[in-house]
Design a protein around this motif. Structure first.
Motif, short mmCIF file in Angstrom:
data_model
loop_
_atom_site.label_atom_id
_atom_site.label_comp_id
_atom_site.label_asym_id
_atom_site.label_seq_id
_atom_site.Cartn_x
_atom_site.Cartn_y
_atom_site.Cartn_z
N GLY A 166 24.09 147.05 -0.85
CA GLY A 166 22.71 146.54 -0.95
C GLY A 166 21.88 146.94 0.25
N TYR A 190 22.23 141.35 -0.71
CA TYR A 190 21.89 141.73 0.66
C TYR A 190 20.72 140.89 1.20
N ASP A 220 23.33 144.20 -6.04
CA ASP A 220 23.69 144.51 -4.65
C ASP A 220 22.54 144.18 -3.70
N VAL A 221 21.35 144.61 -4.05
CA VAL A 221 20.22 144.46 -3.14
C VAL A 221 19.81 142.99 -3.02
N GLU A 271 22.81 148.04 -8.81
CA GLU A 271 21.91 148.21 -7.66
C GLU A 271 21.06 146.96 -7.43
#
Lengths: 199, 139
Positions: B50, B134, B130-131, B127
């Motif tokens: 992320g 993060y 993940d981000v 994606e």
């Protein structure tokens, strides 16, 4: 079934839009005309409007959705055909993605069209912008309209490019009361240049 | 090495531990299911993947090199600035800004738009997950 759904959505949209968004139903069609040099003229410049500025925004949903990246421009700053064009390509909106869900898009378009410049010709700025747009052009930026360019022709580049302003589209940087629909000269204050004096 | 492994596992468990509200948790679970479908090897969302998504630069929609950091900065407790318009962006951290990661609708909308601006394409389910992991866990 599908048609019913669409009708329902449109109905809800207009119901939601109607309560506090007044519209002058007796608006006249554009009185725009051009002289032989292609300049625009108002037919009845002086007595055609009773209010200065543009009608303020009374739609919270619009203010949030179209005010998240920049100042929320009043619907009365552009005519219907401009809003229709702008709203048809939010995926590529001034080189950024501003896309909305179909249902949200419809709701906002409805509000914009209902309150666009030609519906508010009793407001000076709406009237002048509407009159300045030719039949064969559809600007999607207020700053691309002839009236806007004429009013801002005296601005120097450095006044606009400085970091406190950045872009001519950043109306609030100079027009301190733009969010109230008021663009009068006495409320203009250009950052680092001070009060604007018309010479 | 062992230390690194321990801290890594710790990091992952912290990462998974952020307390989403029910609708956000459901959104994250849906992303997980989708990510697994696309990639059978998928184990779970990952903080460092992320981080890379958020901080790496790409030629964006304006034809210029940008990253998510360009508008949001790398301190999520501070205001950011929209580079296209100059408008202030409220902090991204849900700890500082109670309005973040509350409504799935908002999260979906901005991930869709912002991926397009930076990557000129939509983000995959992995994606996006993940981000998000993060952002919500970054100290």
């Amino acid at each position: 079934m599908k048609t019913l759904l669409i009708i329902a959505i449109v109905l809800t949209g207009s119901l939601m839009a109607s309560p506090n968004e007044h519209r002058d139903d007796n608006y006249r069609s554009s009185s725009y005309y051009e002289n032989e040099r292609g300049e625009y003229r108002d037919r009845d410049d002086r007595k055609g409007y009773s209010k200065v500025g543009v009608a303020p925004i009374r739609n919270a949903f619009y203010k949030i959705e179209c005010g998240s990246c920049h100042f929320a421009y009043q619907p009365g700053l552009l005519p219907e055909k401009s809003w229709v064009k702008l709203m048809s390509n939010l995926e590529n909106h001034f080189q950024t993605d501003a896309s909305l869900e179909a249902e949200e898009n419809k709701r906002i378009l409805n509000y914009l069209v209902y309150n666009s410049a030609e519906k508010f010709r009793d407001y000076k700025i709406s009237r002048k912008i509407d009159d300045s747009i030719r039949r064969d052009e559809t600007p999607i930026a207020v700053s691309d309209t002839r009236y806007f360019k004429k009013e801002h022709r005296k601005l120097r580049r450095d006044m606009v490019e400085q970091k406190e302003v950045k872009s001519i589209a950043n109306c609030m940087a100079c027009h301190k009361t733009a969010d109230k629909g008021s663009y009068e000269e006495r409320y203009i204050n250009i950052p680092n240049y001070g009060k604007y004096e018309n010479d | 090495m062992k230390k690194l492994l321990i801290s890594l596992t710790l990091l992952i468990s912290i990462a998974e531990a952020y307390d989403f509200n029910p609708q956000m948790q459901k959104y994250m679970n849906d992303l997980k299911t989708e990510a697994k479908k696309a990639n059978p090897e998928f184990k779970g969302f990952d903080y460092s993947r992320g981080e890379k998504i958020f901080t790496s630069k790409h030629v964006g929609k304006r034809g210029k090199l940008i990253s998510c950091v360009t508008c949001h900065t790398s301190d999520f407790s501070k205001n950011g600035e929209n580079i296209s318009t100059g408008k202030v962006i409220d902090p991204l951290s849900p700890t500082t800004n109670a309005d973040r990661f509350v409504k799935v609708k908002d999260v979906k909308k901005w991930l869709r738009r912002n991926f397009k601006d930076v990557y000129v394409r939509e983000g995959s389910a992995q994606e996006k997950g993940d981000v998000v992991i993060y952002i919500v866990n970054k100290k």
